[in-house]
Every structure is written in structure tokens, then in C-alpha cells.
Design a protein around this motif. Sequence first.
Motif, PDB file in Angstrom:
ATOM      1  N   LYS A  15       0.829  -1.218   0.000  1.00 14.23           N
ATOM      2  CA  LYS A  15       0.000   0.000   0.000  1.00 14.23           C
ATOM      3  C   LYS A  15       0.860   1.264   0.000  1.00 14.23           C
ATOM      4  O   LYS A  15       0.459   2.279  -0.554  1.00 14.23           O
ATOM      5  N   VAL A  16       2.030   1.209   0.653  1.00 14.40           N
ATOM      6  CA  VAL A  16       2.933   2.362   0.710  1.00 14.40           C
ATOM      7  C   VAL A  16       4.341   1.884   0.371  1.00 14.40           C
ATOM      8  O   VAL A  16       4.852   0.966   1.007  1.00 14.40           O
ATOM      9  N   VAL A  17       4.935   2.512  -0.645  1.00 15.11           N
ATOM     10  CA  VAL A  17       6.302   2.171  -1.064  1.00 15.11           C
ATOM     11  C   VAL A  17       7.083   3.465  -1.195  1.00 15.11           C
ATOM     12  O   VAL A  17       6.623   4.419  -1.822  1.00 15.11           O
ATOM     13  N   MET A  18       8.264   3.481  -0.595  1.00 21.69           N
ATOM     14  CA  MET A  18       9.163   4.624  -0.738  1.00 21.69           C
ATOM     15  C   MET A  18      10.501   4.138  -1.279  1.00 21.69           C
ATOM     16  O   MET A  18      11.113   3.242  -0.703  1.00 21.69           O
ATOM     17  N   ILE A  76       1.521   5.572  -2.885  1.00 26.43           N
ATOM     18  CA  ILE A  76       0.476   5.159  -1.946  1.00 26.43           C
ATOM     19  C   ILE A  76      -0.656   4.593  -2.783  1.00 26.43           C
ATOM     20  O   ILE A  76      -1.165   5.260  -3.694  1.00 26.43           O
ATOM     21  N   GLY A  77      -1.035   3.355  -2.486  1.00 27.64           N
ATOM     22  CA  GLY A  77      -2.080   2.704  -3.260  1.00 27.64           C
ATOM     23  C   GLY A  77      -1.738   2.599  -4.737  1.00 27.64           C
ATOM     24  O   GLY A  77      -2.616   2.674  -5.587  1.00 27.64           O
ATOM     25  N   GLY A  78      -0.450   2.429  -5.036  1.00 22.08           N
ATOM     26  CA  GLY A  78      -0.003   2.268  -6.408  1.00 22.08           C
ATOM     27  C   GLY A  78       0.166   3.569  -7.175  1.00 22.08           C
ATOM     28  O   GLY A  78       0.613   3.556  -8.317  1.00 22.08           O
ATOM     29  N   LYS A  79      -0.160   4.703  -6.549  1.00 20.63           N
ATOM     30  CA  LYS A  79      -0.082   6.004  -7.227  1.00 20.63           C
ATOM     31  C   LYS A  79       1.080   6.808  -6.659  1.00 20.63           C
ATOM     32  O   LYS A  79       1.306   6.823  -5.457  1.00 20.63           O
ATOM     33  N   PHE A  80       1.785   7.504  -7.535  1.00 22.46           N
ATOM     34  CA  PHE A  80       2.904   8.344  -7.111  1.00 22.46           C
ATOM     35  C   PHE A  80       2.384   9.643  -6.509  1.00 22.46           C
ATOM     36  O   PHE A  80       1.567  10.332  -7.107  1.00 22.46           O
ATOM     37  N   TYR A  81       2.877   9.958  -5.307  1.00 24.03           N
ATOM     38  CA  TYR A  81       2.436  11.175  -4.619  1.00 24.03           C
ATOM     39  C   TYR A  81       3.528  12.217  -4.450  1.00 24.03           C
ATOM     40  O   TYR A  81       3.237  13.333  -4.061  1.00 24.03           O
ATOM     41  N   GLY A  82       4.778  11.876  -4.687  1.00 25.11           N
ATOM     42  CA  GLY A  82       5.822  12.882  -4.575  1.00 25.11           C
ATOM     43  C   GLY A  82       6.974  12.428  -3.712  1.00 25.11           C
ATOM     44  O   GLY A  82       7.199  11.240  -3.498  1.00 25.11           O
ATOM     45  N   GLY A  83       7.701  13.442  -3.190  1.00 26.31           N
ATOM     46  CA  GLY A  83       8.880  13.203  -2.383  1.00 26.31           C
ATOM     47  C   GLY A  83       8.735  13.787  -0.993  1.00 26.31           C
ATOM     48  O   GLY A  83       7.633  13.880  -0.458  1.00 26.31           O
TER      49      GLY A  83
END
Length: 107
Positions: A15-18, A76-83
Motif C-alpha cells: 500500500k505504501v512504497v518509498m 500510496i495505493g499504487g499512485k505516485f504522490y511525490g517526495g
Amino acid sequence: MAGKQMVANLIKQKKVVMISKTYCPFCTKAKNALANYKINPEEYEILEIEDRNDMDEIQNYMSEITGARSVPRVFIGGKFYGGGDEMMNMHRSKKLEPVLSNAGALL
């Protein structure tokens, strides 16, 4: 190609990948923003890439799918949200929790 496929799978499965580097201050900023939430550890992956043989491959893949190679890259949830700045801004503006909640990332 192994690094690219591994990261693609992580983004699909967690769900969350960094994508991160341990010494990066913006990565620390993103980690600090996310640390404010009870994220299910089974759904949260921080991939530290500075010592990996496939680091360049992973960063090139990040450029392909997000428009930049820099870290952190937070999904988050497979979507890129930023840095780092985006995560901290989302946290401060109370927008991060609903995103995490909608993705099913919270305990």
C-alpha cells in the motif's frame, strides 16, 4: 531489468512504497511525515537503494513512471504522490491521512 520488475511488483503489492537513500535529507523528511500515521508494517516498504547494484536501473525506472530520478519517490495505493516536501505538505495540510486510509494502509 530485475530492479525495475522488483519495484513494479512492490508498488502493486504494498500500500505504501518509498524508494529512498539512507543519507538523503528529503527521504528523512518523507519518513518523518509518514511516521505520524499507524501504517500497517506489512503494507509499508522502504527500499533503500544506495548500496544496490541495480540502483541506476531503479532510478531510471522512477524517471520513466514519475518524471524524475530523485529520491524519495513515494507511492500510496499504487499512485505516485511525490517526495519529501510533498509528503510533509500533505501531512501539514491534513491530506495525507485520508490518502493512506483510502489506500487501506492504516492499522
